[in-house]
Write an enzyme that holds these catalytic residues in place. Structure first.
Site, PDB file in Angstrom:
ATOM      1  CB  CYS A  72      -0.889  -0.017   1.240  1.00 24.19           C
ATOM      2  SG  CYS A  72      -1.805   1.508   1.479  1.00 24.19           S
ATOM      3  CD  GLN A 282     -13.967 -11.649  16.748  1.00 20.52           C
ATOM      4  OE1 GLN A 282     -13.093 -10.883  16.359  1.00 20.52           O
ATOM      5  NE2 GLN A 282     -14.065 -12.023  18.009  1.00 20.52           N
ATOM      6  CG  ASP A 380     -13.340 -13.627  23.340  1.00 18.87           C
ATOM      7  OD1 ASP A 380     -12.310 -12.937  23.485  1.00 18.87           O
ATOM      8  OD2 ASP A 380     -13.941 -13.723  22.252  1.00 18.87           O
ATOM      9  CB  CYS A 407      -7.966  -9.042  22.019  1.00 17.97           C
ATOM     10  SG  CYS A 407      -8.903  -8.128  23.253  1.00 17.97           S
TER      11      CYS A 407
HETATM   12  C1  LIG Z   1     -13.533  -9.587  22.915  1.00 21.19           C
HETATM   13  S1  LIG Z   1     -15.275  -9.444  22.867  1.00 21.19           S
HETATM   14  C2  LIG Z   1     -15.733 -11.119  22.636  1.00 21.19           C
HETATM   15  C3  LIG Z   1     -17.032 -11.329  21.938  1.00 21.19           C
HETATM   16  C4  LIG Z   1     -17.316 -12.728  21.394  1.00 21.19           C
HETATM   17  N1  LIG Z   1     -16.780 -13.784  22.198  1.00 21.19           N
HETATM   18  C5  LIG Z   1     -16.845 -12.855  19.968  1.00 21.19           C
HETATM   19  O1  LIG Z   1     -15.904 -13.605  19.674  1.00 21.19           O
HETATM   20  O2  LIG Z   1     -17.431 -12.191  19.075  1.00 21.19           O
HETATM   21  C6  LIG Z   1     -15.638  -9.121  24.552  1.00 21.19           C
HETATM   22  C7  LIG Z   1     -17.094  -8.963  24.891  1.00 21.19           C
HETATM   23  O3  LIG Z   1     -17.233  -8.723  26.288  1.00 21.19           O
HETATM   24  C8  LIG Z   1     -18.299  -7.811  26.507  1.00 21.19           C
HETATM   25  N2  LIG Z   1     -18.114  -7.248  27.862  1.00 21.19           N
HETATM   26  C9  LIG Z   1     -17.322  -6.208  28.235  1.00 21.19           C
HETATM   27  N3  LIG Z   1     -17.364  -6.045  29.574  1.00 21.19           N
HETATM   28  C10 LIG Z   1     -18.183  -7.000  30.062  1.00 21.19           C
HETATM   29  C11 LIG Z   1     -18.620  -7.361  31.377  1.00 21.19           C
HETATM   30  N4  LIG Z   1     -18.213  -6.691  32.447  1.00 21.19           N
HETATM   31  N5  LIG Z   1     -19.461  -8.408  31.500  1.00 21.19           N
HETATM   32  C12 LIG Z   1     -19.872  -9.108  30.418  1.00 21.19           C
HETATM   33  N6  LIG Z   1     -19.509  -8.801  29.145  1.00 21.19           N
HETATM   34  C13 LIG Z   1     -18.669  -7.775  28.971  1.00 21.19           C
HETATM   35  C14 LIG Z   1     -18.207  -6.869  25.359  1.00 21.19           C
HETATM   36  O4  LIG Z   1     -19.433  -6.222  25.140  1.00 21.19           O
HETATM   37  C15 LIG Z   1     -17.815  -7.820  24.210  1.00 21.19           C
HETATM   38  O5  LIG Z   1     -18.937  -8.312  23.554  1.00 21.19           O
END
Ligand SMILES: C[S@@+](CC[C@H](N)C(=O)[O-])C[C@H]1O[C@@H](n2cnc3c(N)ncnc32)[C@H](O)[C@@H]1O
Length: 452
Positions: A72, A282, A380, A407
């Site tokens: 790019c 994702q 996750d 992540c």
């Molecule tokens: C890294 S993403 C993972 C989502 C899913 N596992 C995926 O692969 O698409 C983390 C998720 O945690 C949620 N989250 C953040 N803080 C949280 C909390 N205190 N309790 C429950 N969920 C939470 C976010 O909204 C988000 O959807």
């Protein structure tokens, strides 16, 4: 301590979290945007703090053996890719080493980190693009923000996006010019079109175009739809999202369907997902499958287990697990995501799932108090990692296996150390390259209960 605005020579020895090069001058840390390990550089310091300095790259005296000409032409300006000028295999090796070192340094975890799983073709992988729209010398421009600023780099083609975007950007520009539709100016909060967001289903070829506007009336939108319909194969959805606030947040609350459905369909493996304008999905579907398959392998399900998927988003991992488990409980804080998760479970006929909305640190202990126990737990979490209450409840439930998807290697290291102290030892650690050409790395870790 270094002087400000002075020129120094240094070798880059590491990369920071955003992919910036890190070097040392007399033991003092200097961050250099655009430097990669092995580069010998001439830099000028523009920020000097107590413990570090930031330098601007003036000259590459000797390039790193891993330095390449990026595909790019604007990657050095655009904020999207930070390490595109590094050979892909070197990017992957670097990510493996970063995970290994972070686990050792922060968590004192001395475990084997497997080589990072990369993509065969690490380009054109993103299924979602967000183009800010603005004005430059009176002309509408669209593209990406420059590194660390809100100046738009006018571009039609991005090498990490699905190629259909180039066509969409050209057509929207044509529509704006032909019908003299105004574009948004964030300084004055005036003008109509703010952002174009596109979503593409890699398996289905379905396309969604979202026009984010500062106001309800979208002039000549029928002509815009016609233009898109005639030229974009797979167009299933055109929606308008209204955002009249003076904010960096892209979407407003109201979304109107202008053409077709308000969602597109895509698959991960054999599971089907409805993806609406604002729902999280994702961005790299090929590597998502790799990551989820790894999580499923580490969960090692036999069919009679109760599984918790904590931080489940729209239930993607939950549904992967539900194919092999007796029952899956998903927990997530965003209500809209839980509604999507329930719908996704329905369209895939997964009646062995239950989803709960709320903070994991509240909901998981409540479920445990009600007598629901997990045989296998998958977490996750977001970048900040898991709350201690969540980890403590997992330990109390005493599942045989825990799978940690992360992540952020730093919070992963912290949480693995905590779990290790309580009897769960980290086994395999598998990094997966979800975002080629950026400094980010995702990991999947298998933990097992130590016999004490
Ligand atoms: C890294 S993403 C993972 C989502 C899913 N596992 C995926 O692969 O698409 C983390 C998720 O945690 C949620 N989250 C953040 N803080 C949280 C909390 N205190 N309790 C429950 N969920 C939470 C976010 O909204 C988000 O959807």
């Amino acid at each position: 301590m270094l002087d400000k605005n002075k020129v120094y020579e240094l070798e880059i020895i590491d990369l920071g979290h955003s992919g910036e090069g890190i070097g040392k001058v007399n033991g003092f840390t200097v961050f250099v945007e655009g430097g990669i390990p092995g580069d010998l550089l001439k830099v000028k310091t523009n920020i000097v703090k107590k413990s570090y300095a930031v330098g601007v790259l003036l000259e590459i005296i000797t390039p790193s053996p891993h330095r390449i000409q990026p595909i790019c032409g604007i990657s050095h300006r655009c904020g999207g890719c930070q390490i595109m000028h590094m050979e892909y295999q070197a990017q992957l090796d670097f990510k493996t080493v970063r995970v290994e070192e972070t686990l050792k340094r922060i968590g004192k975890i001395d475990t084997k980190v497997l080589p990072t799983l990369g993509m065969e073709n690490p380009y054109e992988y993103r299924n979602k693009a967000q183009f800010p729209v603005g004005l430059m010398s009176g002309k509408a421009v669209m593209g990406f923000y420059e590194k660390g600023s809100h100046t738009i780099v006018n571009t039609e083609y991005c090498h990490i996006q699905h190629p259909i975007n180039e066509k969409i950007v050209k057509l929207i520009k044509e529509y704006i010019h032909q019908h003299k539709v105004s574009v948004y100016d964030e300084k004055t909060n005036m003008g109509l079109i703010r952002h174009i967001v596109t979503k593409v289903g890699y398996q289905t070829g379905e396309v969604m175009v979202v026009v984010v506007t500062n106001g309800k009336k979208l002039p000549h939108h029928q002509e815009m739809i016609q233009l898109l319909k005639e030229n974009i194969e797979g167009l299933q959805s055109v929606v308008q999202n209204i955002n009249e606030k003076n904010t960096n947040v892209i979407f407003g609350k109201e979304t109107i369907t202008l053409y077709g459905r308000d969602y597109i369909v895509d698959y991960i493996g054999n599971l089907k997902f409805n993806i609406s304008a604002q729902s999280f999905f994702q961005v790299n579907p090929m590597q998502t499958k790799v990551l989820y398959e790894k999580a499923l392998e580490y969960a090692d399900l036999k069919g009679d287990e109760t599984v918790f998927d904590i931080y489940c988003g729209i239930g993607t991992i939950s549904l992967f697990l539900a194919q092999k488990a007796k029952k899956v409980y998903g927990v997530e804080v965003v209500e809209a995501a839980i509604l999507d998760a329930k719908e996704n479970a329905d369209i895939n006929g997964m009646s062995n799932t239950e989803f709960y909305v709320g903070e994991a640190e509240m909901v998981v202990p409540e479920l445990y108090k009600k007598g629901i126990k997990a045989d296998v737990v998958v977490v996750d979490p977001p970048r900040k990692g898991c709350e201690e209450t969540v980890l403590d409840t997992i330990v109390s439930m005493a599942p045989d296996r825990v799978v940690y998807v992360s992540c952020n290697p730093a919070t992963l290291a912290r949480d693995l150390a905590y779990l290790q102290e309580k009897g769960y030892k980290a086994g395999s650690v598998q990094p997966v390259d979800m975002f080629p050409h950026t400094g980010h790395v995702e990991c999947c870790v298998r933990l097992y209960k130590e016999e004490r």
